[in-house]
Structure formats: structure tokens, C-alpha cells
Motif scaffolding. Structure first.
Motif, PDB file in Angstrom:
ATOM      1  N   ALA A 166       0.756  -1.237   0.148  1.00 25.91           N
ATOM      2  CA  ALA A 166       0.141  -0.042  -0.030  1.00 25.91           C
ATOM      3  C   ALA A 166       0.838   1.371  -0.102  1.00 25.91           C
ATOM      4  N   LYS A 167       1.973   1.055   0.776  1.00 28.07           N
ATOM      5  CA  LYS A 167       3.028   2.522   0.741  1.00 28.07           C
ATOM      6  C   LYS A 167       3.515   2.586  -0.695  1.00 28.07           C
ATOM      7  N   GLU A 168       3.889   1.539  -1.150  1.00 28.05           N
ATOM      8  CA  GLU A 168       4.400   1.360  -2.652  1.00 28.05           C
ATOM      9  C   GLU A 168       3.543   2.277  -3.660  1.00 28.05           C
ATOM     10  N   VAL A 169       1.992   2.055  -3.515  1.00 28.23           N
ATOM     11  CA  VAL A 169       0.947   2.391  -4.248  1.00 28.23           C
ATOM     12  C   VAL A 169       1.053   3.949  -3.927  1.00 28.23           C
ATOM     13  N   LEU A 170       1.049   4.510  -2.558  1.00 25.91           N
ATOM     14  CA  LEU A 170       0.954   5.632  -2.216  1.00 25.91           C
ATOM     15  C   LEU A 170       1.999   6.476  -2.644  1.00 25.91           C
ATOM     16  N   ARG A 171       3.102   5.889  -2.838  1.00 25.73           N
ATOM     17  CA  ARG A 171       4.332   6.723  -3.398  1.00 25.73           C
ATOM     18  C   ARG A 171       3.984   6.937  -5.010  1.00 25.73           C
ATOM     19  N   LEU A 172       3.487   5.852  -5.522  1.00 24.45           N
ATOM     20  CA  LEU A 172       3.262   6.144  -7.061  1.00 24.45           C
ATOM     21  C   LEU A 172       2.382   6.993  -7.387  1.00 24.45           C
ATOM     22  N   VAL A 173       1.102   7.067  -6.597  1.00 23.34           N
ATOM     23  CA  VAL A 173       0.254   7.740  -6.871  1.00 23.34           C
ATOM     24  C   VAL A 173       0.471   9.058  -6.752  1.00 23.34           C
ATOM     25  N   ALA A 174       1.333   9.545  -5.584  1.00 20.07           N
ATOM     26  CA  ALA A 174       1.835  11.088  -5.412  1.00 20.07           C
ATOM     27  C   ALA A 174       2.859  11.118  -6.257  1.00 20.07           C
ATOM     28  N   LEU A 175       3.289  10.428  -7.149  1.00 20.68           N
ATOM     29  CA  LEU A 175       4.299  10.874  -8.192  1.00 20.68           C
ATOM     30  C   LEU A 175       3.671  10.965  -9.502  1.00 20.68           C
ATOM     31  N   GLY A 176       2.361  10.695  -9.583  1.00 20.38           N
ATOM     32  CA  GLY A 176       1.373  11.183 -10.753  1.00 20.38           C
ATOM     33  C   GLY A 176       1.351  10.043 -11.725  1.00 20.38           C
ATOM     34  N   LYS A 177       1.504   8.876 -11.090  1.00 18.09           N
ATOM     35  CA  LYS A 177       1.390   7.602 -11.946  1.00 18.09           C
ATOM     36  C   LYS A 177      -0.182   7.322 -12.211  1.00 18.09           C
ATOM     37  N   SER A 178      -0.503   6.746 -13.280  1.00 20.42           N
ATOM     38  CA  SER A 178      -1.740   6.270 -13.422  1.00 20.42           C
ATOM     39  C   SER A 178      -1.718   4.776 -13.123  1.00 20.42           C
ATOM     40  N   SER A 179      -3.394   4.373 -12.829  1.00 20.30           N
ATOM     41  CA  SER A 179      -3.483   3.060 -12.199  1.00 20.30           C
ATOM     42  C   SER A 179      -2.769   1.897 -13.139  1.00 20.30           C
ATOM     43  N   ALA A 180      -2.979   2.179 -14.411  1.00 14.65           N
ATOM     44  CA  ALA A 180      -2.124   1.422 -15.328  1.00 14.65           C
ATOM     45  C   ALA A 180      -0.635   1.120 -15.190  1.00 14.65           C
ATOM     46  N   GLU A 181      -0.224   2.407 -14.958  1.00 12.42           N
ATOM     47  CA  GLU A 181       1.446   2.306 -14.870  1.00 12.42           C
ATOM     48  C   GLU A 181       1.888   1.784 -13.791  1.00 12.42           C
TER      49      GLU A 181
END
Length: 222
Positions: A166-181
Motif C-alpha cells: 500500500a505504501k508503494e502504491v501511495l508513493r506512485l500515486v503521489a508521483l502522478g502515476k496512473s493505475s495502469a502504470e
């Protein structure tokens, strides 16, 4: 011969008046700190005499200082006193309220041991504080640091409820990544990413991308 506290204070106080900062000496007591010396610059800014300050007890800090970050200050001070090394110092940002101002005035201050008992136990500390309110960029950074520190402490229990993924997903969302990315980078399905995002929002009580970023910055994920 080792000088007594009174001898040290007599020598030091005369020099303190020529320093381009406010000098404060506190006596360390079991329950609080007692102000035993403050340079005239500081007394004038607070609008009190040394006698009045010395008699205030805990009210001194409650009245003139923003104590939101006092917990962190005390942790650093305890470590300093435990070392019993008069050459050790620590520096911190501090907000002070002057007699003629409603808003806080930011200072940068440094603390060290001023006097010790014969067994090495610190009995007094000295603080030197310099206002930074005329250096607007530093004042703004100090304000931001204080807010980030408060956010960190207030939301830590919620953040710790998140698992590693979940923390990895949180980080990537914060970086502007899409769900597909995110799915591709973590080698998981898009549905799993959506589930993580939903759970993160619920656990952290957030709803926007900005709040994802706020958490990621506070806990050094980005």
C-alpha cells in the motif's frame, strides 16, 4: 580553580549585552526551567523585567513561545544533558511572541550547557536566539517545516496501518502515476491497484491526489 555559577554569570552577562542576539540562561529544575538571566534586548522585546520572568515559572513558555514543537525540543535537550558535554550544542527553530506583536516571530536558536555541578550534572543551560523574520524565505521554510512536523505526528498512527504494498502504491500515486502504470511497475493487476487506492483513502481518510502527495512527503516516500 573551577568557577562558581555566579562567577561565570558575572563574566558572561557583561559580554552578552554586546552580542547581536538574545541570550537566555535557564536553571534546570525538576519540573521546569527558571530564567536566571536574559540580555536586555530580550527583556525589552518581551516587555518584562528579569525579576518578573524569573517568577513566572511554566507560564513563561506558555505565554511567549509556540509549544507545538516542544516535544521534539525536549528530546534533543535530554540527549544533550545526558552527554554532560559542555561543547555539545543543538540548533532549532523557535517561535516567540513579542510584547507589541500579535503574530509569532521566528528565531533560530542554539543551546549548550552553561554550568555543571561537581559531579558533572548540568545545572544551567544557555540559549542564543536570532530573529529570522526579515529573511522571508527562511521564515517561510521554518513555517513549512513546523506544519510538516505536526502533520507527521498527528497522522503517524494512520500511516502505520498501511502495508508495504500500500505504501508503494501511495508513493506512485503521489508521483502522478496512473493505475495502469502502477500495475505495470508493481506487476499487479489494475483491479488490485484500485483496491489498494480505495483502502488507502479509507485508512488515511483522504480523497484527493494532493493528500496522497502530502502523506508521501511527510513520510519520506518521495
Amino acid at each position: 580553580m573551577e568557577k562558581t555559577f555566579e562567577q561565570k554569570l558575572e563574566i558572561f552577562s557583561a559580554c552578552a549585552e554586546f552580542m547581536p542576539c538574545v541570550i537566555v540562561i535557564h536553571e534546570l529544575r525538576k519540573k521546569d526551567f527558571k530564567v536566571v538571566f536574559m540580555s536586555s534586548r530580550g527583556l525589552d522585546q518581551l516587555g518584562l523585567s528579569l525579576q518578573e520572568l524569573s517568577g513566572m515559572g511554566p507560564e513563561y513558555h506558555e505565554r511567549f513561545f509556540n509549544n507545538e514543537d516542544m516535544e521534539d525540543f525536549m528530546v534533543k535537550l535530554r540527549k544533550l544533558l545526558e552527554k554532560k558535554d559542555p561543547d555539545e550544542t543543538f540548533t532549532f527553530f523557535q517561535q516567540v511572541r513579542f510584547k507589541d506583536r500579535k503574530d509569532w516571530v521566528w528565531h533560530i536558536a542554539s543551546v549548550r550547557i552553561f554550568h555543571q555541578a561537581p559531579d558533572g550534572t548540568p545545572t544551567h543551560i544557555v540559549t542564543a536566539a536570532i530573529p529570522i523574520n526579515r529573511m522571508k524565505h527562511i521564515e517561510n521554510k521554518a513555517e513549512r517545516l513546523l506544519k510538516e512536523n505536526m502533520f507527521f505526528k498527528e497522522n503517524l498512527s494512520k500511516y502505520l496501518c498501511l502495508g508495504k504494498r500500500a505504501k508503494e502504491v501511495l508513493r506512485l500515486v503521489a508521483l502522478g502515476k496512473s493505475s495502469a502504470e502502477i500495475a505495470e511497475e508493481l506487476s499487479i493487476s489494475i483491479d488490485t491497484v484500485h483496491t489498494h487506492r480505495k483502502n488507502i483513502k479509507k485508512k488515511l481518510e483522504i480523497s484527493s491526489s494532493f493528500e496522497f502527495t502530502e502523506y508521501a512527503r511527510a513520510y519520506d516516500l518521495i
